[in-house]
Design an enzyme around this catalytic site. Structure first.
Site, PDB file in Angstrom:
ATOM      1  N   ASN A 230       0.826  -1.209   0.000  1.00 50.55           N
ATOM      2  CA  ASN A 230       0.000   0.000   0.000  1.00 50.55           C
ATOM      3  C   ASN A 230       0.867   1.270   0.000  1.00 50.55           C
ATOM      4  O   ASN A 230       2.056   1.208  -0.245  1.00 50.55           O
ATOM      5  CB  ASN A 230      -1.013  -0.013   1.142  1.00 50.55           C
ATOM      6  CG  ASN A 230      -2.355   0.572   0.700  1.00 50.55           C
ATOM      7  OD1 ASN A 230      -2.386   1.652   0.136  1.00 50.55           O
ATOM      8  ND2 ASN A 230      -3.431  -0.156   0.924  1.00 50.55           N
ATOM      9  N   ARG A 231       0.241   2.406   0.265  1.00 45.80           N
ATOM     10  CA  ARG A 231       0.891   3.693   0.014  1.00 45.80           C
ATOM     11  C   ARG A 231       1.562   4.293   1.250  1.00 45.80           C
ATOM     12  O   ARG A 231       1.065   4.130   2.366  1.00 45.80           O
ATOM     13  CB  ARG A 231      -0.148   4.699  -0.524  1.00 45.80           C
ATOM     14  CG  ARG A 231      -0.629   4.322  -1.908  1.00 45.80           C
ATOM     15  CD  ARG A 231      -1.762   5.208  -2.407  1.00 45.80           C
ATOM     16  NE  ARG A 231      -2.078   4.880  -3.795  1.00 45.80           N
ATOM     17  CZ  ARG A 231      -2.853   3.855  -4.169  1.00 45.80           C
ATOM     18  NH1 ARG A 231      -3.414   3.081  -3.257  1.00 45.80           N
ATOM     19  NH2 ARG A 231      -3.058   3.593  -5.442  1.00 45.80           N
TER      20      ARG A 231
ATOM     21  N   HIS B  97       3.433  -0.002  -2.775  1.00 44.62           N
ATOM     22  CA  HIS B  97       3.822  -1.419  -2.879  1.00 44.62           C
ATOM     23  C   HIS B  97       5.332  -1.617  -3.026  1.00 44.62           C
ATOM     24  O   HIS B  97       5.796  -2.424  -3.829  1.00 44.62           O
ATOM     25  CB  HIS B  97       3.110  -2.065  -4.078  1.00 44.62           C
ATOM     26  CG  HIS B  97       1.618  -2.179  -3.919  1.00 44.62           C
ATOM     27  ND1 HIS B  97       0.986  -2.233  -2.709  1.00 44.62           N
ATOM     28  CD2 HIS B  97       0.624  -2.255  -4.860  1.00 44.62           C
ATOM     29  CE1 HIS B  97      -0.323  -2.346  -2.885  1.00 44.62           C
ATOM     30  NE2 HIS B  97      -0.571  -2.341  -4.177  1.00 44.62           N
TER      31      HIS B  97
ATOM     32  N   HIS C 177      -0.834 -10.122  -3.579  1.00 44.08           N
ATOM     33  CA  HIS C 177      -1.665  -9.262  -4.422  1.00 44.08           C
ATOM     34  C   HIS C 177      -2.368 -10.044  -5.535  1.00 44.08           C
ATOM     35  O   HIS C 177      -2.465  -9.577  -6.676  1.00 44.08           O
ATOM     36  CB  HIS C 177      -0.797  -8.151  -5.014  1.00 44.08           C
ATOM     37  CG  HIS C 177      -1.527  -6.877  -5.277  1.00 44.08           C
ATOM     38  ND1 HIS C 177      -2.382  -6.712  -6.353  1.00 44.08           N
ATOM     39  CD2 HIS C 177      -1.563  -5.712  -4.609  1.00 44.08           C
ATOM     40  CE1 HIS C 177      -2.881  -5.486  -6.331  1.00 44.08           C
ATOM     41  NE2 HIS C 177      -2.410  -4.851  -5.274  1.00 44.08           N
ATOM     42  N   SER C 178      -2.896 -11.213  -5.212  1.00 40.92           N
ATOM     43  CA  SER C 178      -3.659 -11.955  -6.225  1.00 40.92           C
ATOM     44  C   SER C 178      -4.975 -11.260  -6.525  1.00 40.92           C
ATOM     45  O   SER C 178      -5.627 -10.713  -5.628  1.00 40.92           O
ATOM     46  CB  SER C 178      -3.935 -13.383  -5.749  1.00 40.92           C
ATOM     47  OG  SER C 178      -2.760 -14.161  -5.883  1.00 40.92           O
ATOM     48  N   TYR C 179      -5.348 -11.290  -7.803  1.00 44.30           N
ATOM     49  CA  TYR C 179      -6.674 -10.827  -8.232  1.00 44.30           C
ATOM     50  C   TYR C 179      -7.493 -12.075  -8.504  1.00 44.30           C
ATOM     51  O   TYR C 179      -7.110 -12.897  -9.351  1.00 44.30           O
ATOM     52  CB  TYR C 179      -6.598 -10.047  -9.547  1.00 44.30           C
ATOM     53  CG  TYR C 179      -5.975  -8.687  -9.488  1.00 44.30           C
ATOM     54  CD1 TYR C 179      -4.654  -8.513  -9.113  1.00 44.30           C
ATOM     55  CD2 TYR C 179      -6.699  -7.566  -9.873  1.00 44.30           C
ATOM     56  CE1 TYR C 179      -4.070  -7.255  -9.114  1.00 44.30           C
ATOM     57  CE2 TYR C 179      -6.125  -6.298  -9.880  1.00 44.30           C
ATOM     58  CZ  TYR C 179      -4.816  -6.158  -9.494  1.00 44.30           C
ATOM     59  OH  TYR C 179      -4.243  -4.917  -9.498  1.00 44.30           O
TER      60      TYR C 179
ATOM     61  N   ASP D  97     -11.410   0.800  -3.112  1.00 43.76           N
ATOM     62  CA  ASP D  97      -9.956   0.711  -3.057  1.00 43.76           C
ATOM     63  C   ASP D  97      -9.554   1.209  -1.669  1.00 43.76           C
ATOM     64  O   ASP D  97      -8.865   2.211  -1.528  1.00 43.76           O
ATOM     65  CB  ASP D  97      -9.328   1.558  -4.180  1.00 43.76           C
ATOM     66  CG  ASP D  97      -7.861   1.218  -4.400  1.00 43.76           C
ATOM     67  OD1 ASP D  97      -7.318   0.373  -3.650  1.00 43.76           O
ATOM     68  OD2 ASP D  97      -7.259   1.795  -5.323  1.00 43.76           O
TER      69      ASP D  97
ATOM     70  N   GLU E 150      -6.236  -7.720   0.121  1.00 41.52           N
ATOM     71  CA  GLU E 150      -4.847  -7.731   0.570  1.00 41.52           C
ATOM     72  C   GLU E 150      -4.798  -7.569   2.086  1.00 41.52           C
ATOM     73  O   GLU E 150      -5.092  -6.481   2.594  1.00 41.52           O
ATOM     74  CB  GLU E 150      -4.086  -6.593  -0.106  1.00 41.52           C
ATOM     75  CG  GLU E 150      -4.167  -6.600  -1.608  1.00 41.52           C
ATOM     76  CD  GLU E 150      -4.131  -5.197  -2.199  1.00 41.52           C
ATOM     77  OE1 GLU E 150      -3.206  -4.427  -1.915  1.00 41.52           O
ATOM     78  OE2 GLU E 150      -5.061  -4.862  -2.955  1.00 41.52           O
TER      79      GLU E 150
HETATM   80  C1  BGC Z   1      -4.135  -0.499  -4.686  1.00 43.88           C
HETATM   81  C2  BGC Z   1      -4.665   0.163  -5.933  1.00 43.88           C
HETATM   82  C3  BGC Z   1      -3.691  -0.072  -7.040  1.00 43.88           C
HETATM   83  C4  BGC Z   1      -3.497  -1.558  -7.200  1.00 43.88           C
HETATM   84  C5  BGC Z   1      -2.500  -1.897  -8.267  1.00 43.88           C
HETATM   85  C6  BGC Z   1      -3.952  -1.946  -4.954  1.00 43.88           C
HETATM   86  O1  BGC Z   1      -3.421  -2.567  -3.833  1.00 43.88           O
HETATM   87  O2  BGC Z   1      -4.992  -0.309  -3.593  1.00 43.88           O
HETATM   88  O3  BGC Z   1      -4.849   1.546  -5.727  1.00 43.88           O
HETATM   89  O4  BGC Z   1      -4.153   0.480  -8.237  1.00 43.88           O
HETATM   90  O5  BGC Z   1      -3.040  -2.099  -6.004  1.00 43.88           O
HETATM   91  O6  BGC Z   1      -1.351  -1.195  -8.109  1.00 43.88           O
END
Ligand code: BGC
Length: 399
Positions: free
Chosen positions: A118-119, A144, A218-220, A290, A358
């Site tokens: 995260n940020r 990330h 970070h699996s989708y 998000d 996540e």
């Molecule tokens: C973040 C999103 C981001 C994505 C891909 C996620 O974990 O919350 O804002 O776009 O990751 O980078």
């Protein structure tokens, strides 16, 4: 608070209830034994080889992990009819994860995220009187782990088989100063695929200088099968009565906001798309969901596994439950996918064709005194566990 149910024979929180098997799956079971197999996946420009580990649980589930980024490139599970599909977004070649198009959109498909998931606002934080400047790779912010986070590193790996299942252990040492972080961080992550249809992810790290650490995966997921369209019909339960609202650049304001009466209330299972288009400033900022959700846990359960989320795909009947020792979970509804990336099955990954959940500490914690600390000091050990449990149910309307 919902403690994750464990069965006594694996009291360490590793064993959960099994899903009921239909005839097709039961047939497969008799022919499969758990296994792990290593193959070449590709080669980096500097000549280093990237390996793939194929894990099978002998029970109809298999998964592939590569040593580049610790990425889960495929995860195949049976649906309620016993049809097996790949339920994670990604690619079947290394080039997919290293193409210019991929780097530009930077979705982090399936990857291990570090040093900080995260940020971190403006890529800056102060620790013990020193200001650290991190790589900024998300507008003015650090996201990330920076320009070359753990998702783009080559990990050392070895496979294992034990009483819990089959797995792969990945190790990476992040040098002092990497992406601007202080301290040399020794990181170990294990993926274990169990006979009880779980993926257990264990994170472990030590450092020689105090540093922020917030590792995640970070699996989708698309529980109807990757490439099969939108996930907005999936029904989501989040065990959270608060979330951390953000500003228009997705940095938390510091507030823990009650979800009651908002589109962020997923305490009862609700389709992801039911309220996603509502006029709500937070949804506008995220272009959907998000956001970090604050998991319900009492003091006694600190560091224990609690249920964080449950997702059901109505058509396939697949169910994903997530438990974690972490205090938070980022629910990202795939808002920034825009169809430019073509996945392993040949389908374009359009907006909301996958979701990520996540498990994590809260975003921007190094700058937020009110959030649980993410600082790891020398002599301490970072330990975190997340469990994904897969099952199926036939009733489309059941939550
Ligand atoms: C973040 C999103 C981001 C994505 C891909 C996620 O974990 O919350 O804002 O776009 O990751 O980078």
């Amino acid at each position: 608070m919902i403690r994750f149910q464990t069965i006594p024979r694996l009291a360490l929180g590793m064993g959960m209830t099994c899903l009921a098997l239909n005839a097709a799956q039961a047939g497969e079971m008799t022919t499969q034994t758990p296994s792990v197999e290593k193959q070449r996946f590709g080669q980096l420009p500097d000549g280093r080889k990237v390996e793939a580990y194929h894990l099978r649980n002998g029970h109809g589930i298999d998964m592939t992990v590569i040593t580049y980024g610790g990425i889960i490139t495929s995860l195949r599970t049976p649906d309620a009819q016993g049809n097996v599909d790949d339920i994670v977004l990604g690619f079947d070649s290394l080039e997919g994860y290293r193409s210019d198009a991929y780097r530009q959109s930077n979705p982090y498909f399936g990857a291990l995220i570090g040093r900080y998931g995260n940020r971190i606002a403006e890529g800056r934080f102060m620790l013990d009187g020193t200001t650290y400047e991190l790589a900024t790779n998300d507008g003015p912010h650090h996201l990330h782990g920076g320009d070359k986070g753990f998702d783009k590193r080559l990990w050392q790996a070895h496979s294992f088989e034990n009483d819990t299942g089959v797995g792969v252990e990945l190790r990476y040492t992040s040098e002092d100063g990497e992406e601007g972080y202080p301290g040399r961080l020794d990181t170990r992550v294990t993926y274990t695929l169990t006979a009880d249809d779980e993926v257990i992810i264990d994170y472990h790290a030590t450092t020689d200088k105090a540093t922020p650490v917030n590792l995640t995966q970070h699996s989708y997921f698309n529980l109807a099968g990757e490439g099969s369209g939108s996930i907005v019909d999936h029904r989501l339960m989040l065990n959270a009565d608060a979330f951390t609202p953000v500003d228009d650049t997705l940095i938390p304001t510091g507030e823990l906001r009650d979800v009651a009466g908002t589109p962020f209330d997923f305490r009862d299972a609700t389709p992801i798309g039911a309220r996603i288009g509502e006029e709500n400033t937070q949804l506008v900022y995220g272009q959907g969901y998000d956001h970090n959700f604050v998991l319900v846990r009492d003091d006694a359960s600190a560091g224990e596994l609690v249920t964080a989320a449950r997702v059901v795909a109505p058509q396939s009947g697949r169910v994903l439950e997530i438990a974690t020792t972490e205090p938070g979970i980022q629910f990202y509804s795939g808002n920034f996918l825009d169809g430019t990336l073509i996945g392993k099955g040949g389908d374009a990954y359009e907006k909301r064709s996958g979701f990520a959940l996540e498990t994590q500490h809260f975003p921007d914690s190094p700058n937020q005194a009110g959030f649980p600390s993410t600082i790891l000091a020398p002599g301490e050990t970072y330990e975190s566990r997340t469990v994904w449990r897969f099952s199926t149910q036939r009733d489309d309307n059941a939550s």
